[in-house]
Design a protein around this motif. Structure first.
Motif, short mmCIF file in Angstrom:
data_model
loop_
_atom_site.label_atom_id
_atom_site.label_comp_id
_atom_site.label_asym_id
_atom_site.label_seq_id
_atom_site.Cartn_x
_atom_site.Cartn_y
_atom_site.Cartn_z
N PRO A 1 62.57 50.31 41.43
CA PRO A 1 61.35 50.42 42.25
C PRO A 1 61.66 50.46 43.73
CG PRO A 1 61.54 48.24 41.27
CD PRO A 1 62.59 49.07 40.64
N PHE A 2 60.95 51.33 44.43
CA PHE A 2 61.08 51.43 45.87
C PHE A 2 60.26 50.34 46.56
CE2 PHE A 2 59.52 53.12 49.95
CZ PHE A 2 60.72 53.44 50.57
N LEU A 3 59.05 50.10 46.03
CA LEU A 3 58.14 49.14 46.65
C LEU A 3 57.53 48.24 45.58
CD1 LEU A 3 56.54 48.16 49.17
CD2 LEU A 3 54.80 49.88 48.59
N LEU A 4 57.59 46.93 45.81
CA LEU A 4 56.92 45.94 44.96
C LEU A 4 55.72 45.40 45.73
CD1 LEU A 4 56.74 44.05 42.46
CD2 LEU A 4 58.18 42.44 43.74
N ILE A 5 54.54 45.52 45.14
CA ILE A 5 53.31 44.99 45.73
C ILE A 5 53.01 43.64 45.09
CG2 ILE A 5 50.83 45.34 46.00
CD1 ILE A 5 51.35 48.33 45.96
N ALA A 6 52.97 42.59 45.89
CA ALA A 6 52.67 41.23 45.41
C ALA A 6 51.38 40.77 46.07
CB ALA A 6 53.81 40.28 45.74
N ILE A 7 50.37 40.44 45.25
CA ILE A 7 49.03 40.10 45.76
C ILE A 7 48.68 38.66 45.38
CG2 ILE A 7 46.60 40.76 45.80
CD1 ILE A 7 48.67 43.32 44.33
N LYS A 8 48.33 37.86 46.39
CA LYS A 8 47.83 36.51 46.13
C LYS A 8 46.44 36.59 45.52
CE LYS A 8 48.50 35.28 50.40
NZ LYS A 8 48.52 34.52 51.67
N SER A 9 46.24 35.86 44.45
CA SER A 9 44.94 35.89 43.77
C SER A 9 44.69 34.53 43.14
CB SER A 9 44.93 36.99 42.70
OG SER A 9 43.67 37.08 42.07
N THR A 10 43.48 34.34 42.62
CA THR A 10 43.14 33.15 41.85
C THR A 10 42.65 33.59 40.47
OG1 THR A 10 40.86 33.10 42.65
CG2 THR A 10 42.49 31.89 43.93
N VAL A 11 42.63 32.66 39.55
CA VAL A 11 42.24 32.98 38.18
C VAL A 11 40.86 33.60 38.13
CG1 VAL A 11 41.62 31.93 35.97
CG2 VAL A 11 43.76 31.29 37.08
N GLU A 12 39.94 33.10 38.96
CA GLU A 12 38.55 33.54 38.91
C GLU A 12 38.33 34.94 39.49
OE1 GLU A 12 38.86 29.10 39.23
OE2 GLU A 12 39.66 30.82 40.32
N GLU A 13 39.30 35.49 40.23
CA GLU A 13 39.09 36.74 40.95
C GLU A 13 39.47 37.97 40.12
OE1 GLU A 13 39.72 35.31 45.59
OE2 GLU A 13 41.41 36.19 44.49
N PHE A 14 38.97 38.06 38.92
CA PHE A 14 39.29 39.20 38.07
C PHE A 14 38.75 40.51 38.67
CE2 PHE A 14 38.15 42.18 34.68
CZ PHE A 14 39.39 42.36 34.07
N ASP A 15 37.56 40.46 39.28
CA ASP A 15 36.98 41.68 39.84
C ASP A 15 37.84 42.22 40.97
OD1 ASP A 15 36.41 39.44 41.38
OD2 ASP A 15 34.53 40.28 42.17
N ARG A 16 38.41 41.35 41.78
CA ARG A 16 39.29 41.80 42.86
C ARG A 16 40.58 42.40 42.30
NH1 ARG A 16 37.83 40.96 47.85
NH2 ARG A 16 36.25 39.39 48.40
N ARG A 17 41.13 41.79 41.28
CA ARG A 17 42.36 42.34 40.69
C ARG A 17 42.09 43.73 40.10
NH1 ARG A 17 42.80 36.94 39.24
NH2 ARG A 17 42.06 37.23 37.10
N GLU A 18 40.94 43.89 39.44
CA GLU A 18 40.60 45.19 38.87
C GLU A 18 40.42 46.23 39.97
OE1 GLU A 18 39.71 46.71 35.33
OE2 GLU A 18 41.56 45.67 35.79
N SER A 19 39.81 45.83 41.08
CA SER A 19 39.63 46.76 42.19
C SER A 19 40.98 47.21 42.74
CB SER A 19 38.80 46.09 43.29
OG SER A 19 38.66 46.94 44.41
N VAL A 20 41.91 46.29 42.87
CA VAL A 20 43.24 46.64 43.38
C VAL A 20 43.98 47.54 42.38
CG1 VAL A 20 45.52 45.71 43.96
CG2 VAL A 20 43.45 44.58 44.81
N ARG A 21 43.89 47.21 41.10
CA ARG A 21 44.59 48.01 40.08
C ARG A 21 44.13 49.46 40.07
NH1 ARG A 21 43.44 43.21 36.39
NH2 ARG A 21 45.42 42.05 36.26
N LYS A 22 42.84 49.67 40.29
CA LYS A 22 42.28 51.01 40.18
C LYS A 22 42.30 51.79 41.49
CE LYS A 22 39.27 49.75 36.33
NZ LYS A 22 37.87 49.57 35.85
N THR A 23 42.76 51.16 42.58
CA THR A 23 42.77 51.85 43.87
C THR A 23 44.18 51.82 44.46
OG1 THR A 23 42.01 49.81 44.97
CG2 THR A 23 40.33 51.38 44.30
#
Length: 419
Positions: free
Chosen positions: A123-145
């Motif tokens: 991999p050229f770039l690893l994206i690491a995102i701080k999140s919490t268990v409850e923030e599923f909607d934010r994780r989905e938004s990041v995954r799809k964009t």
């Protein structure tokens, strides 16, 4: 005869009154004691509901002493829990933090050991995102964009989310089951068993760096940020292609000469007993920053040598100071949001024209991230080169009246024509 009956009745009344007085004097201490016990029982119930049982019991033991013991101010000794302290109006128990700050090794509950070794090339770039268990909607938004995995601009990009255990312990088993299902489906969850609180973000920092050194040492660059940021990954890749992964690199929205906040009402309150210096070292705003794999490995080692600090951004600045590396400011990182430029006051800040040349913009909602990503990836941007305004201002093709404070000019002479 009548006199005798009256005397007997009077004697009975006197004896009755004396007996009642005697009984009342005997029962009065017990009634008083019952009232006191009732008050103590109510007090204990309130303290139990607030989690202050130990302090209550200690106060009972030390009753009558003129000096309170330190235990009288303690609320909870659980090293993984941040609770209110009686001595400080702050929401964080700094005394407890200082007692447990050396407890820094927590287990990895959910791992992704093959994240950087699954596909060739490395991999050229690893994206690491701080999140919490409850923030599923934010994780989905990041995954799809902007956080999509795969080949982007000709290089491989991988993604992980960094999480701790939720504060609601009664729901841990349910959340853990859901997280394992999410991890099985997306294969991008890293979950440690420390409590996910604001002051434990430093633990998330050091555990991620340790994980990246062990499982992602073959990556070239790392972007680490929050789940509420918008990232223009194409711009980041374009910037990194002119960098060398074997050399030190740490780029972001760098904050210089920041002073510790001493106000106890602030979320970022730090007492002088914890940090006595008047200024923090230079650090990057936590919304997002870039680093090379060489810097990642050095920071991973430095984190083991620097004492933990409850503000993770500042702690990483301390680690940078430890390895004698000055972070680099880049104007494309807007971790405090976007402000309107004076040259375009008519434009809205939520506009693709603002985001097109940036790298990271902080504080966006999931729907805004999705919308902005789609606007930027549309075939024809509203701010394309053909429609781009070269001049900052342009007069309308009409007559305008300019009012000047001069007595020698009339209204007819004030009318001017602009191009």
């Amino acid at each position: 005869m009548r006199v005798r009956i009256k005397s007997d009745l009077l004697c009975t009344l006197i004896l009755g009154t004396a007996l009642c007085t005697l009984l009342y004097s005997l029962l009065r201490p017990s009634i008083k004691q019952d009232i006191t016990q009732t008050k103590q029982l109510k007090e204990s119930k309130v303290l139990v509901s607030n989690g202050k049982v130990k302090g209550y019991l200690e106060r009972k033991k030390n009753l009558g002493k003129s000096k309170l013991q330190p235990d009288d101010y303690e609320v909870n000794r659980d090293p993984k829990t941040t609770v209110s302290s009686i001595t400080t109006p702050s929401l964080f128990d700094y005394q407890q933090y200082l007692r447990s700050k050396d407890h820094r090794n927590f287990s990895l509950v959910i791992n992704q050991p093959n994240k950087c070794r699954k596909f060739p090339p490395d991999p050229f770039l690893l994206i690491a995102i701080k999140s919490t268990v409850e923030e599923f909607d934010r994780r989905e938004s990041v995954r799809k964009t902007w956080g999509r995995e795969g080949l982007i601009s000709g290089v491989r990009v991988q993604r992980v989310f960094l999480l701790g255990t939720p504060k609601n312990k009664t729901a841990v088993s349910v959340w853990e089951s859901l997280m394992r299902q999410e991890s099985h489906y997306f294969k991008d969850i890293l979950l440690w068993d420390f409590i996910d609180t604001f002051f434990n973000l430093t633990l998330k920092e050091i555990h991620f760096l340790s994980w990246a050194e062990e499982f992602c040492g073959n990556v070239q660059f790392i972007f680490k940020g929050d789940a509420d940021v918008f990232v223009n990954v194409e711009n980041i890749i374009n910037f990194l292609q002119n960098q060398t992964p074997s050399e030190d690199l740490f780029v972001g929205d760098i904050i210089h000469q920041a002073r510790p906040i001493r106000s106890k009402k602030s979320k970022y309150y730090i007492p002088e007993t914890m940090y006595g210096l008047g200024m923090y070292p230079s650090y990057a705003g936590g919304g997002g920053f870039l680093m090379s794999v060489a810097t990642m490995k050095k920071l991973s080692q430095a984190c083991k040598e620097v004492e933990l600090f409850p503000i993770d951004d500042v702690f990483l600045g301390m680690c940078l100071q430890r390895i004698n590396l000055k972070p680099t400011l880049h104007e494309g990182f807007k971790t405090f949001g976007i402000t309107k430029p004076s040259a375009a006051p008519h434009m809205e800040t939520f506009d693709p024209c603002f985001y097109r040349d940036l790298m990271v913009v902080h504080s966006l909602k999931p729907a805004e991230i999705w919308l902005m990503w789609n606007l930027l990836h549309a075939q024809q941007l509203p701010c394309s080169q053909k429609k781009k305004i070269k001049k900052p201002f342009q007069w309308k093709k009409s007559k305008k009246i300019v009012k000047l404070a001069s007595a020698n000019l009339s209204l007819e002479r004030l009318t001017v024509t602009k191009y």
